[in-house]
Design an enzyme around this catalytic site. Structure first.
Site, PDB file in Angstrom:
ATOM      1  N   TYR A   1       2.843   4.379  11.780  1.00  0.00           N
ATOM      2  CA  TYR A   1       2.933   3.027  11.797  1.00  0.00           C
ATOM      3  C   TYR A   1       3.805   2.568  10.728  1.00  0.00           C
ATOM      4  O   TYR A   1       4.412   1.534  10.924  1.00  0.00           O
ATOM      5  CB  TYR A   1       1.696   2.314  12.126  1.00  0.00           C
ATOM      6  CG  TYR A   1       0.747   2.554  11.100  1.00  0.00           C
ATOM      7  CD1 TYR A   1       0.910   1.881   9.851  1.00  0.00           C
ATOM      8  CD2 TYR A   1      -0.325   3.558  11.023  1.00  0.00           C
ATOM      9  CE1 TYR A   1      -0.368   1.956   9.058  1.00  0.00           C
ATOM     10  CE2 TYR A   1      -1.290   3.826  10.296  1.00  0.00           C
ATOM     11  CZ  TYR A   1      -1.055   2.969   9.116  1.00  0.00           C
ATOM     12  OH  TYR A   1      -2.389   3.173   8.064  1.00  0.00           O
TER      13      TYR A   1
ATOM     14  N   ARG B   1       0.789  -1.065  -0.116  1.00  0.00           N
ATOM     15  CA  ARG B   1       0.088   0.008  -0.013  1.00  0.00           C
ATOM     16  C   ARG B   1       1.064   1.367  -0.009  1.00  0.00           C
ATOM     17  O   ARG B   1       1.655   1.559   0.939  1.00  0.00           O
ATOM     18  CB  ARG B   1      -1.001  -0.156   1.444  1.00  0.00           C
ATOM     19  CG  ARG B   1      -1.886   0.764   1.166  1.00  0.00           C
ATOM     20  CD  ARG B   1      -2.788   1.038   2.693  1.00  0.00           C
ATOM     21  NE  ARG B   1      -2.011   1.935   3.528  1.00  0.00           N
ATOM     22  CZ  ARG B   1      -2.054   1.782   4.750  1.00  0.00           C
ATOM     23  NH1 ARG B   1      -3.022   0.831   5.399  1.00  0.00           N
ATOM     24  NH2 ARG B   1      -1.346   2.608   5.707  1.00  0.00           N
TER      25      ARG B   1
ATOM     26  N   HIS C   1      -4.106   4.517   4.539  1.00  0.00           N
ATOM     27  CA  HIS C   1      -5.405   3.535   4.337  1.00  0.00           C
ATOM     28  C   HIS C   1      -6.535   4.570   3.802  1.00  0.00           C
ATOM     29  O   HIS C   1      -7.040   3.812   3.184  1.00  0.00           O
ATOM     30  CB  HIS C   1      -5.612   3.264   5.759  1.00  0.00           C
ATOM     31  CG  HIS C   1      -7.050   2.279   5.949  1.00  0.00           C
ATOM     32  ND1 HIS C   1      -7.151   1.232   5.214  1.00  0.00           N
ATOM     33  CD2 HIS C   1      -8.139   2.937   6.418  1.00  0.00           C
ATOM     34  CE1 HIS C   1      -8.351   0.933   5.442  1.00  0.00           C
ATOM     35  NE2 HIS C   1      -9.091   1.874   6.130  1.00  0.00           N
TER      36      HIS C   1
HETATM   37  C1  LIG Z   1     -16.172  -6.046   9.490  1.00  0.00           C
HETATM   38  C2  LIG Z   1     -15.256  -4.947   9.653  1.00  0.00           C
HETATM   39  N1  LIG Z   1     -14.425  -4.606  10.605  1.00  0.00           N
HETATM   40  C3  LIG Z   1     -13.867  -3.294  10.637  1.00  0.00           C
HETATM   41  C4  LIG Z   1     -13.701  -2.644   9.627  1.00  0.00           C
HETATM   42  C5  LIG Z   1     -13.113  -1.167   9.720  1.00  0.00           C
HETATM   43  N2  LIG Z   1     -11.962  -1.403   8.535  1.00  0.00           N
HETATM   44  C6  LIG Z   1     -11.937  -0.676   7.535  1.00  0.00           C
HETATM   45  S1  LIG Z   1     -10.894  -0.858   6.623  1.00  0.00           S
HETATM   46  C7  LIG Z   1      -9.999  -1.896   7.452  1.00  0.00           C
HETATM   47  C8  LIG Z   1      -8.959  -2.641   7.243  1.00  0.00           C
HETATM   48  C9  LIG Z   1      -9.010  -3.504   6.142  1.00  0.00           C
HETATM   49  O1  LIG Z   1      -7.871  -4.100   5.851  1.00  0.00           O
HETATM   50  P1  LIG Z   1      -7.432  -4.901   4.476  1.00  0.00           P
HETATM   51  O2  LIG Z   1      -8.562  -5.992   4.302  1.00  0.00           O
HETATM   52  O3  LIG Z   1      -6.194  -5.532   4.322  1.00  0.00           O
HETATM   53  O4  LIG Z   1      -7.834  -3.800   3.224  1.00  0.00           O
HETATM   54  P2  LIG Z   1      -7.040  -2.846   2.983  1.00  0.00           P
HETATM   55  O5  LIG Z   1      -7.675  -1.597   3.190  1.00  0.00           O
HETATM   56  O6  LIG Z   1      -5.512  -2.892   3.397  1.00  0.00           O
HETATM   57  O7  LIG Z   1      -7.015  -2.625   1.276  1.00  0.00           O
HETATM   58  C10 LIG Z   1     -10.680  -1.936   8.907  1.00  0.00           C
HETATM   59  C11 LIG Z   1     -10.311  -2.761  10.118  1.00  0.00           C
HETATM   60  C12 LIG Z   1     -14.874  -2.834   8.562  1.00  0.00           C
HETATM   61  N3  LIG Z   1     -14.932  -1.747   7.650  1.00  0.00           N
HETATM   62  N4  LIG Z   1     -15.735  -3.964   8.705  1.00  0.00           N
END
Ligand SMILES: Cc1ncc(C[n+]2csc(CCOP(=O)(O)OP(=O)(O)O)c2C)c(N)n1
Ligand SMILES: Cc1ncc(C[n+]2csc(CCOP(=O)(O)OP(=O)(O)O)c2C)c(N)n1
Ligand SMILES: [Mg+2]
Ligand SMILES: [Mg+2]
Lengths: 333, 326, 333, 326
Positions: A245, A232, A236
């Site tokens: 971080y 990434r 975020h």
């Molecule tokens: C069930 C759920 N728990 C928590 C969140 C809050 N949240 C949004 S994005 C994220 C991280 C997602 O990480 P990843 O799946 O690796 O996707 P990336 O953002 O790295 O593309 C979190 C914890 C959410 N959207 N859905």
């Protein structure tokens, strides 16, 4: 080995450059307070675009998480258009028009994976020859939904491709806190399906893996789990401060592996790309995203849109709520 | 006293409770190095270390489920759901396990578990981030459900929740994190669970509310005071246990009631309040109790949310309607 | 290779015979309408007993699903006693007294696995040297909780042993409809922990696997997933009719592999067991289960027990409900 | 007309709907070869084959989640949760996804999904098998929540639920499977969702109930008829959509109301009914509405359940109490 043709690779770079250009424009628009939270695409372009190019939009479904839409140009300009509507918080943004085989963004992480399996299964029940490709992140892989979906797909031999976009982070959580598995691809053993790990910055590798998984699915052999490893490159989302971080040296190393730079230099070496093309593509991309924003901004909204499309027909109580809402909107109360 | 916003008050309370009792452990998504996506857990990781402040894998189910085991081991887990809407992912653990650990073991184990989560609208979040599930949670026996409306209460109720031997769902108004600021007592500050607070005195009508709707209700009260109306605001502070006596007292004094909540109307906690009012104070009622709430549709996308959440106009209109009843 | 001693193997057979004898007695009591639904233990004895014998009851926790209690004699007679209370629907059945390190039965399948990980984790945080062994079925492995727990255990290197009792059935659902994975043990790859598949009818094999996993856990290396393959020789429960779905020839083959018959003939050959021992053990087991039933039957029950132990202190509303309940019970209303 | 028990009526309805519409597929744990643990799906596997009757892996989450995909594919899934208490395992899919598919896609896809589940007490089941979650489900916008009390209604409402383009939680009283028997119309029989039924006429007081409590209420009505009391019983049949007009009509006619439900009291659907009564018919009320319900503890173990579930005595006592109000 199925490699994309020169024409395809060139088109992939168009899509990648467009995606990043538009993502950065959206970042700026968000910073100006014009649109909602943005999850930048930087670093994800090769994987999403190559996957989309290995699919047949007329038959194959794409089930996104939330970072993908800008890179799904191959599925039609409506994807971008709806994404901007979605982004500014217009309800119509969730309605990607038929017959486009793309589901709206999924916010409730990994819940899209059982949907993908159900959809793939439903297609086989109706002898629809398409496959379903579902995106999900490294973080989302920790949800029960991922495993339950993978397991069901294994049993059903459903024509589904699980594409884990391992960008090394789930917000601030690094992969080593996410799982101790050797890789995300290794989790396929839990489902009895093949697991493949590819370089997510290499369009050829992703294309080939998805193409292979699609062939497998279409010939009735079932599901595949693909892990595309990448990094990434941005935050975020616009609400995040990754400097808290992300180790600076890791990020710097990853930037040297920028998927767009890699493909561009290859295509330039092959004479398939040059600076003029680049700026043409960029400006077309900006025009498109601005137009989509403008369309979104000016999209009408019924005064009682809030209550539409929840159920097929208003219950007496909902009908009464609608009247109250309309009265309130018109200030006629 | 210092003026703090709600987030600062919560953070202060977490720091204090972790310092006070070394059995307290904090777990959740991004709660460690990042200090939480809203910074509620800021500084805990640095201060108390990775053994006590744990960045979990991305699974609400396992976060809630692990709290049960931690509690059995004698620890005092304080878990964060990044957004309350994702507590659905953990509902089998929250409703089926966390809430019943004491009951199913007939008191062998204390489920001294606190689950914090932001909820409520007004900040243009995506789907499920703003959903108000307190009515559903309140129907789960064994859980306490706490929803502060001020920074001071956030500090004092959170400390009580953490010290409470029963499981507490601690619901924090997303919009209040930075939007609500008030004087917070320094040092130890405990607000007991189950006692409502009169946020505005008054005797023409009482608005019963919790969490961010208390703020809205107070604004309505202040606004209508200019018209000579005396609108009491009762801040429930905790839905379970419910301060039935305070509700009765307020209704008996005012005779007219509006209940205001952000949730979907049908099946929301507002219904419980109306039923309670009818049970306790039917004969004091001078007009039907009116609920102001969300609509019977899911919490909507950003452009629609201001219509969804009861705002001052909507609450004031309801108040007037109830006052007009002869 | 750590093999149980002769003395241990003999004690294991005592426990196995006791468990089956008691299970069959309970089956009959249920049929006579004297007790509640029974999930027979037939076929599971070697696995549960050997696992318990590889643990140290003073330090190690057992987290059961629901079929195990009768085979946990090693953890003390209270386990049987509470199980009978539980079975007749007395609330006290859920309270296995301290310091016995056994959790009550879990009905909500696989939810016990995150508990086991949390408990193991909590123990390490408090420098408690014990480990946690959690039982679960082949069917339960399809729940997200299993995967989420396994993944967390992997990351934490928690001292936990996941023991999958693969009895080939989840009520009527056979394993090939449950998963396409090569084995349940293979799912360990998803967690980055070792996965071991053993013959669940062989006490030595189970003992050795659990012993090894325990050593591993205690030395800080983390969790292990063990699959014990065996066959459910009885019905799912007294409410089930397995002739509707279990192929008779499979069951007949499994019966030829009865874990009790296997161990008994080995111990008899070694001069460690004989018919007299067998009947002594059986009659002691019957005496114990009947005594436990009698104790359960006559256990007092407070008139307002219904409302006890839900929360630490009655809320005003609960206090009022208690008064109403007591009034109702006393018919004084 | 044939006399059937509720299980037979449900089975008949499933057979008929699968025969009528080949898009209907049935999925769940043990629904195929075994015909369901209660035999509700008996014979479907033999008749319609494994493509349309699917024995799923043991995961309520993936069962509910897959229905969303199946619906998107244009099929009409009818899923079974083996017991409603295990719907908690699927709550993130039911509340977060099934209920909102139409809303979040703004009408692109019809979530023509039915989720059947037995619930309610009286048959000495283990934990969570008997829990009444209808109040929580009713607070999830987008879901319809249907709970028949007779075999005839079970047949007719299930057919309507399956044909309905919205998601329906179809809640079947465990105790009614074999315990409730009545005349069921042969052939096509549709009962519309959202229309209550007067199970007993009467004008002294109305008991509002659903599912198995209707049976209890009718027994109370019959018993008290002997004393010259005229107790109406209103069977809601569907909680969402709610037949508000029928409630108002009944309350206006009777002036006195008892609501009877099996759930945990706080936050149960009974509160919603009281609120609705107050909103619709406050001025008709001659006495406070009284709720009879479970207690604020989880559904208990076998020896305690008869105390937990409102029985004839408890309901009758509440009726008398309300009638005594001058
Ligand atoms: C069930 C759920 N728990 C928590 C969140 C809050 N949240 C949004 S994005 C994220 C991280 C997602 O990480 P990843 O799946 O690796 O996707 P990336 O953002 O790295 O593309 C979190 C914890 C959410 N959207 N859905
Ligand atoms: C979450 C959940 N879903 C469904 C059930 C109903 N149920 C009880 S036992 C069982 C089968 C369990 O199979 P398995 O885990 O293999 O254990 P076994 O009975 O074979 O020992 C099912 C589906 C349940 N108790 N919990
Ligand atoms: Mg990621
Ligand atoms: Mg099994």
């Amino acid at each position: 080995m199925t490699r994309p043709s020169d024409g395809q690779r060139r088109q992939m770079l168009v899509d990648m450059v467009s995606a990043r250009t538009q993502s950065q424009r959206m970042w700026n628009l968000q910073r100006q307070g014009q649109i909602g939270t943005v999850a930048p695409i930087d670093g994800h372009e090769a994987t999403i675009v190559a996957a989309a190019h290995a699919l047949d939009p007329a038959h194959d479904w794409v089930v996104p998480q939330y970072r993908e839409p800008l890179a799904l140009r191959r599925y039609g300009p409506e994807v971008l258009e709806q994404f901007l509507l979605y982004n500014i918080g217009h309800p119509a943004g969730g309605h990607i028009p038929a017959p486009i085989r793309v589901l709206p963004n999924q916010i409730s992480l990994a819940t899209q994976l059982p949907h993908a399996v159900g959809l793939a299964w439903g297609m086989t029940l109706q002898d629809d020859p398409g496959v379903v490709l579902a995106f999900f992140g490294d973080g989302s892989s920790s949800q029960g939904d991922f495993y339950e979906a993978g397991n069901l797909a294994g049993v059903l031999k459903a024509p589904v491709i699980f594409l884990c976009v391992n960008n090394q982070w789930a917000i601030s959580t690094p992969v080593h806190l996410q799982t101790a598995a050797e890789s995300f691809a290794a989790k396929a053993a839990a489902f009895g399906i093949p697991g493949v790990k590819v370089d997510g910055n290499d369009v050829d590798a992703v294309y080939e893996a998805v193409h292979g998984a699609r062939e497998r699915a279409r010939s009735g052999l079932g599901a595949t789990l693909i892990e595309a490893a990448l990094y990434r490159l941005g935050a975020h989302t616009t609400a995040d401060d990754p400097t808290r971080y992300v180790p600076a040296e890791d990020l710097a190393a990853a930037r040297r592996n920028d998927p767009i730079a890699i493909l561009r230099s290859r295509l330039e070496a092959e004479g398939l790309w040059d600076a003029a093309t680049q700026s043409e593509v960029e400006s077309a991309a900006l025009t498109a995203v601005d137009a989509a924003h403008e369309r979104a901004r000016t999209m009408p909204l019924a005064p009682d849109a809030l209550l539409d499309h929840c159920v097929s027909e208003d219950s007496p109580r909902l009908a009464r709520q609608r009247l109250a809402l309309l009265a309130e909107v018109e200030g006629t109360r | 006293m210092t003026e703090l916003n709600m987030l600062e008050a919560i953070n202060e309370s977490l720091h204090a409770e972790m310092a006070r009792d070394e059995r307290v452990v904090v777990l959740g998504e991004d709660v460690g190095r990042n200090g939480g996506v809203f910074r509620a857990t800021e500084g805990l990781y640095e201060k108390f270390g990775e053994r006590r402040v744990y960045d979990s894998p991305l699974s609400e189910g396992v976060i809630a489920g692990a709290t049960v085991g931690l509690a059995i081991a004698g620890l005092v887990p304080v878990a964060e759901m990044q957004f309350l809407g994702f507590a659905y992912q953990a509902m089998h653990q929250i409703a089926g396990q966390v809430a019943r650990l004491r009951y199913r073991t007939q008191g062998r184990f204390d489920p001294a578990i606190t689950i914090r989560a932001p909820f409520g609208g007004g900040v243009r979040t995506p789907e499920l981030h703003s959903d108000s599930l307190e009515g559903q949670l309140a129907n789960i026996a064994g859980l306490k459900v706490v929803a502060p409306a001020t920074a001071a209460d956030a500090k004092g109720l959170l400390a009580s929740a953490i010290r409470d031997p029963d499981p507490v769902m601690f619901l924090e108004p997303l919009r209040g994190y930075r939007g609500i600021r008030d004087e917070v007592p320094e040092g130890e500050h405990l607000v007991p669970l189950g006692s409502a607070r009169t946020a505005r005195p008054g005797d023409d009508l009482v608005i019963i509310a919790w969490s961010h709707q208390v703020e809205m209700a107070c604004r309505v009260s202040d606004r209508l005071a200019g018209e000579g109306l005396s609108i009491r605001v009762l801040d429930l502070r905790s839905l379970v246990p419910l301060d039935v006596a305070a509700i009765a007292e307020a209704v008996d004094a005012c005779g007219r009631v509006v209940v205001s909540e952000e949730a979907v109307q049908t099946g929301g906690f507002g219904g419980e309040i109306v039923a309670t009012v009818v049970e306790e104070s039917f004969w004091s009622l001078e007009a039907p109790v009116v609920r102001v709430s969300g609509y019977d549709v899911p919490y909507p996308v950003g452009m629609l949310e201001d219509r969804y959440i009861p705002d001052e106009d909507r609450i004031a209109a309801a108040v007037r309607r109830v006052l007009e009843v002869a």
